[in-house]
Design a protein around this motif. Structure first.
Motif, PDB file in Angstrom:
ATOM      1  N   SER A  26       0.840  -1.189   0.000  1.00 58.28           N
ATOM      2  CA  SER A  26       0.000   0.000   0.000  1.00 58.28           C
ATOM      3  C   SER A  26       0.877   1.242   0.000  1.00 58.28           C
ATOM      4  O   SER A  26       1.721   1.417   0.886  1.00 58.28           O
ATOM      5  N   SER A  27       0.673   2.114  -0.977  1.00 58.16           N
ATOM      6  CA  SER A  27       1.487   3.330  -1.066  1.00 58.16           C
ATOM      7  C   SER A  27       1.143   4.326   0.023  1.00 58.16           C
ATOM      8  O   SER A  27       1.931   5.221   0.327  1.00 58.16           O
ATOM      9  N   VAL A  28      -0.019   4.177   0.651  1.00 56.93           N
ATOM     10  CA  VAL A  28      -0.459   5.119   1.680  1.00 56.93           C
ATOM     11  C   VAL A  28      -0.177   4.594   3.076  1.00 56.93           C
ATOM     12  O   VAL A  28       0.330   5.316   3.938  1.00 56.93           O
ATOM     13  N   LEU A  29      -0.501   3.321   3.321  1.00 56.26           N
ATOM     14  CA  LEU A  29      -0.434   2.784   4.685  1.00 56.26           C
ATOM     15  C   LEU A  29       0.795   1.931   4.945  1.00 56.26           C
ATOM     16  O   LEU A  29       1.052   1.584   6.109  1.00 56.26           O
ATOM     17  N   ALA A  30       1.553   1.559   3.944  1.00 51.74           N
ATOM     18  CA  ALA A  30       2.731   0.717   4.174  1.00 51.74           C
ATOM     19  C   ALA A  30       3.762   1.415   5.026  1.00 51.74           C
ATOM     20  O   ALA A  30       4.563   0.774   5.712  1.00 51.74           O
ATOM     21  N   THR A  31       3.760   2.766   5.018  1.00 50.47           N
ATOM     22  CA  THR A  31       4.727   3.534   5.807  1.00 50.47           C
ATOM     23  C   THR A  31       4.129   4.097   7.085  1.00 50.47           C
ATOM     24  O   THR A  31       4.767   4.890   7.760  1.00 50.47           O
ATOM     25  N   SER A  32       2.877   3.696   7.421  1.00 53.04           N
ATOM     26  CA  SER A  32       2.257   4.213   8.639  1.00 53.04           C
ATOM     27  C   SER A  32       2.885   3.572   9.854  1.00 53.04           C
ATOM     28  O   SER A  32       3.558   2.545   9.782  1.00 53.04           O
ATOM     29  N   SER A  33       2.657   4.191  11.022  1.00 52.86           N
ATOM     30  CA  SER A  33       3.268   3.701  12.260  1.00 52.86           C
ATOM     31  C   SER A  33       2.447   2.563  12.820  1.00 52.86           C
ATOM     32  O   SER A  33       1.462   2.769  13.509  1.00 52.86           O
ATOM     33  N   ASP A  34       2.843   1.327  12.517  1.00 53.82           N
ATOM     34  CA  ASP A  34       2.136   0.138  12.987  1.00 53.82           C
ATOM     35  C   ASP A  34       3.057  -0.691  13.859  1.00 53.82           C
ATOM     36  O   ASP A  34       3.284  -1.874  13.623  1.00 53.82           O
ATOM     37  N   THR A  40       2.683  -6.133   6.765  1.00 54.62           N
ATOM     38  CA  THR A  40       2.735  -5.029   5.821  1.00 54.62           C
ATOM     39  C   THR A  40       1.356  -4.798   5.204  1.00 54.62           C
ATOM     40  O   THR A  40       0.669  -5.743   4.807  1.00 54.62           O
ATOM     41  N   TRP A  41       0.973  -3.526   5.121  1.00 53.44           N
ATOM     42  CA  TRP A  41      -0.273  -3.174   4.460  1.00 53.44           C
ATOM     43  C   TRP A  41      -0.148  -3.434   2.957  1.00 53.44           C
ATOM     44  O   TRP A  41       0.864  -3.096   2.346  1.00 53.44           O
ATOM     45  N   VAL A  42      -1.190  -4.021   2.389  1.00 54.74           N
ATOM     46  CA  VAL A  42      -1.174  -4.337   0.967  1.00 54.74           C
ATOM     47  C   VAL A  42      -2.486  -3.904   0.328  1.00 54.74           C
ATOM     48  O   VAL A  42      -3.487  -3.648   1.012  1.00 54.74           O
ATOM     49  N   THR A  43      -2.473  -3.849  -0.981  1.00 57.67           N
ATOM     50  CA  THR A  43      -3.669  -3.587  -1.770  1.00 57.67           C
ATOM     51  C   THR A  43      -3.515  -4.326  -3.092  1.00 57.67           C
ATOM     52  O   THR A  43      -2.580  -5.122  -3.265  1.00 57.67           O
ATOM     53  N   SER A  44      -4.414  -4.087  -4.018  1.00 55.17           N
ATOM     54  CA  SER A  44      -4.366  -4.785  -5.306  1.00 55.17           C
ATOM     55  C   SER A  44      -5.068  -3.949  -6.358  1.00 55.17           C
ATOM     56  O   SER A  44      -6.065  -3.258  -6.058  1.00 55.17           O
ATOM     57  N   PRO A  45      -4.596  -3.997  -7.602  1.00 58.55           N
ATOM     58  CA  PRO A  45      -5.334  -3.328  -8.690  1.00 58.55           C
ATOM     59  C   PRO A  45      -6.759  -3.847  -8.821  1.00 58.55           C
ATOM     60  O   PRO A  45      -7.659  -3.112  -9.246  1.00 58.55           O
ATOM     61  N   MET A 214     -11.232   4.798  -5.869  1.00 60.04           N
ATOM     62  CA  MET A 214     -11.516   4.151  -4.596  1.00 60.04           C
ATOM     63  C   MET A 214     -10.735   2.847  -4.528  1.00 60.04           C
ATOM     64  O   MET A 214     -10.684   2.087  -5.495  1.00 60.04           O
ATOM     65  N   SER A 215     -10.142   2.571  -3.377  1.00 59.79           N
ATOM     66  CA  SER A 215      -9.350   1.348  -3.234  1.00 59.79           C
ATOM     67  C   SER A 215      -9.478   0.789  -1.831  1.00 59.79           C
ATOM     68  O   SER A 215      -9.730   1.524  -0.871  1.00 59.79           O
ATOM     69  N   ILE A 216      -9.324  -0.527  -1.725  1.00 62.99           N
ATOM     70  CA  ILE A 216      -9.345  -1.243  -0.455  1.00 62.99           C
ATOM     71  C   ILE A 216      -7.908  -1.633  -0.094  1.00 62.99           C
ATOM     72  O   ILE A 216      -7.170  -2.156  -0.928  1.00 62.99           O
ATOM     73  N   HIS A 217      -7.515  -1.385   1.149  1.00 62.72           N
ATOM     74  CA  HIS A 217      -6.191  -1.744   1.658  1.00 62.72           C
ATOM     75  C   HIS A 217      -6.405  -2.578   2.921  1.00 62.72           C
ATOM     76  O   HIS A 217      -7.362  -2.353   3.661  1.00 62.72           O
ATOM     77  N   PHE A 218      -5.504  -3.522   3.185  1.00 61.62           N
ATOM     78  CA  PHE A 218      -5.692  -4.359   4.372  1.00 61.62           C
ATOM     79  C   PHE A 218      -4.353  -4.830   4.920  1.00 61.62           C
ATOM     80  O   PHE A 218      -3.338  -4.880   4.208  1.00 61.62           O
ATOM     81  N   LEU A 219      -4.391  -5.172   6.196  1.00 60.39           N
ATOM     82  CA  LEU A 219      -3.208  -5.653   6.922  1.00 60.39           C
ATOM     83  C   LEU A 219      -3.467  -7.093   7.340  1.00 60.39           C
ATOM     84  O   LEU A 219      -4.161  -7.345   8.329  1.00 60.39           O
TER      85      LEU A 219
END
Length: 651
Positions: A26-34, A40-45, A214-219
């Motif tokens: 995930s370009s938005v959440l992969a670098t968040s403070s977890d 790792t946060w991921v997403t998909s086309p 709109m996109s779905i991201h998940f951990l």
């Protein structure tokens, strides 16, 4: 099985590969403070949708709506109770639960935090789950003068569990889940003015016609495989978000809207009893009675519909009577159970004692059975005995009576002639031509239930008014099949006005689409679906909508204050009409007349009877007058007694 809905997504963009093979960081959440959550946060086309025309504010409103209505995403869920909300305008009565820590997401600011409890439909199978919802807002500046700036909205859902084993079945097996929406600043709310002062055109609501993404991201949990079920669930979350947003825009009645609070509901849904109370009571009744009643069902109809439908009506009445009379079901009286979220101080206030109920045209008797078992005194009657009655205990069967109701105006006019009087006595099986052998001894304040009573639907407010003209009792009527006062099938036209005194003003009914006049089947189907929607302007033009409006009009004319409410029952005939005698017909003296009299010196009882007589004469005129309508009623009563007639509901 119903026809599957057409997907609103651009299916040509999907890779058709398993989700696991298309995952990217995930370009938005992969670098968040977890730091507290490994992975790792991921997403998909395949979990991204492009070309959406919806303003960011509309996506926010839809998200807030779905927060409180998770049942749109999962049929296993009833609702979500809001336990905490950082928005000061939202007041919650639930016990506060500490929220999960908010992440720092680069380029975003935390705007709102909500803690909700997901409530399953079957608490014996699934347990509730607390979840924190963090909302973030971001606005990015353009990199070049020719590029427009973009707005971004992010919501992150985090369940309150310490391991994946604690997650219930209905929740995706994920540590966290997020939805991201971004669009250009040029997308505005419909009718809203832009910074230049011009009103932008935003009539396009079809996906593929805008700039929104709109996109779905998940951990995921470490070493947890991505199953097909998870892939379907995530895809459905995206589909529902788009579909609900599109539906809200198409049905919007105002030109501009603001971000709505979480408890967005239909105007006439849960407007009488709070949703959580009805649903909790329904769950209790279903667990207590549904399996037993369904296993012993002897009718040819489907028990899964009729049993659950009547249990839903019973749940509404239990909570309604709690508020009206301060009475509680038998289990609570014995201290076995309690209803949460009910103010005990309100229950402690002195209220009139419950006067009992009567279920007119009670059909299969399930509603009467349930209410009696819950400790509410009452009874029901129908034109003929039903097979289902035999499965009830003897004390319940004694409260189910095989009787024909002859409306008082019909009984009066037929009793004037000997031959008609003999016909009347043969139908009523009574030594006197009374409307009903048992109704003549009914308590004057009895609560009247009219649940899909067909021929008796429009008579319900009139029956209540005639039962006690000085102070008619309240009633709940749930319309179904449309009949005239004579008992004949009749389709009422759209009502001109909700009140009789304004009948000179015609109701504005949307005209049919031009395509319908040329035989467009898709447009015709769309119009029919619109007419069936209780919230649309065209609903009153449908048979059911016109019948409901007619019931409201007659009730109002009879002197009742009327409230319409959508009942949470598994039926398309789910509008409840509640009537209570209007305060404007009180029996207080006005100083110039005697107590209980109007300006003409008439008593309230006389005034009510005159009003009922006027209604009956007008409504029976189309069938040849009161006498011919009474003859028709008796003839139909004989047919019902002989087993001819009735509907699938068992009435």
């Amino acid at each position: 099985m119903g026809r599957a809905k057409k997907s609103l997504r651009d299916l040509s963009r999907l890779s058709r590969c398993p989700l696991l093979e298309t995952l990217v960081p995930s370009s938005v959440l992969a670098t968040s403070s977890d730091t507290q959550e490994p992975g790792t946060w991921v997403t998909s086309p395949d979990l991204t949708e492009y070309g959406l025309p919806y303003p960011l504010e509309e996506i926010q409103s839809t998200t807030f709506f779905l927060i409180a209505n998770p049942g749109l995403n999962s049929s296993v869920l009833f609702r979500a109770d809001i336990l905490a909300d950082s928005d000061a305008e939202i007041e919650t009565s639930q016990q506060a639960v500490e929220s999960c820590p908010a992440r720092h997401v680069a380029g975003f600011e935390l705007s709102r935090t909500v803690v909700r409890r997901l409530i399953p439909r079957n608490p014996q199978l699934d347990r509730p789950l607390e979840q924190t919802c963090h909302f973030y807002i971001s606005a990015t500046s353009p990199t070049a003068e020719s590029e427009p700036s973009r707005k971004r909205f992010l919501v992150v859902y985090t369940p309150h569990v310490s391991s994946k084993e604690e997650l219930p079945y209905y929740h995706p097996c994920l540590q966290s889940l997020a939805l991201l929406y971004e669009c250009e600043n040029t997308l505005h709310m419909p009718g809203a003015e832009s910074t230049s002062g011009e009103t932008p055109q935003t009539n396009e609501t079809e996906p593929g016609t805008g700039t929104g993404i709109m996109s779905i991201h998940f951990l995921p949990y470490p070493a947890e495989s991505i199953h097909n079920r998870l892939e379907r669930t995530l895809g459905n979350l995206l589909e529902v978000q788009i579909r609900v947003t599109r539906g809200r825009l198409l049905n919007a009645k105002t030109a501009s809207q603001t971000v709505q609070p979480i408890n967005i509901i239909a105007p006439i849904k849960d407007n009488v009893i709070p949703r959580h109370r009805v649903q909790d009571t329904y769950s209790r009744l279903k667990a207590k009675y549904a399996v037993d009643l369904s296993s012993r069902w002897v009718e040819s109809t489907e028990p899964s519909k009729h049993v659950f439908e009547d249990l839903g009506v019973a749940a509404f009445l239990v909570e309604l009577w709690r508020d009206m009379y301060g009475c509680v079901p038998a289990d609570e009286q014995q201290g076995q159970t309690s209803t949460p979220n009910v103010d005990s101080s309100k229950q402690a206030k002195a209220k009139p004692q419950f006067p009992g109920f009567v279920d007119i045209a009670c059909g299969n008797g399930v509603l009467v059975y349930t209410l009696l078992k819950e400790g509410y005194p009452g009874w029901g009657f129908d034109a003929r005995r039903r097979k289902t009655w035999s499965i009830f205990p003897a004390d319940i069967q004694e409260r189910l009576k095989e009787e024909i109701y002859i409306p008082e105006p019909f009984a009066d006019i037929l009793s004037l002639r000997d031959d008609d009087r003999d016909q009347l006595l043969s139908v009523s099986m009574s030594p006197s031509p009374s409307p009903s052998p048992s109704l003549s001894t009914l308590h004057k304040n009895t609560f009247i239930i009219s649940n899909h009573a067909d021929e008796l639907t429009l008579w319900t407010p009139l029956l209540a008014a005639l039962l006690n003209p000085a102070s008619p009792p309240p009633f709940l009527a749930i319309p179904c099949c449309s009949h005239a006062l004579s008992g004949a099938r009749y389709r009422y036209p759209a009502q001109k006005s909700s009140t009789p005194e304004k009948n000179d003003r015609k109701q504005e009914v949307p005209s049919s689409a031009p395509e319908i006049e040329t035989g467009g089947l898709a447009s015709l189907r769309k119009l029919r679906l619109t007419e069936q929607n209780q919230h649309s302007a065209s609903f009153g033009t449908s048979t059911y909508g016109a019948l409901t409006d007619k019931l409201v009009a007659i009730s109002t004319e009879a002197g009742f204050d009327v409230v319409k409410t959508l009942l949470r029952i598994p039926s398309t005939r789910n509008i409840g009409v509640l009537g209570s005698f209007s305060a404007k017909y009180s029996t207080e003296s006005d100083g110039n007349t005697s107590p209980g009299a109007d300006a003409d010196g008439k008593s309230v009882e006389e005034e009510v009877r005159d009003r009922i007589k006027s209604v009956v004469e007008r409504e029976c005129a189309r069938d040849g007058g009161i006498y011919l309508s009474a003859k028709s009623w008796v003839a139909r009563a004989k047919g019902l007694r002989a087993g001819v007639g009735g509907n699938a509901h068992g009435h």
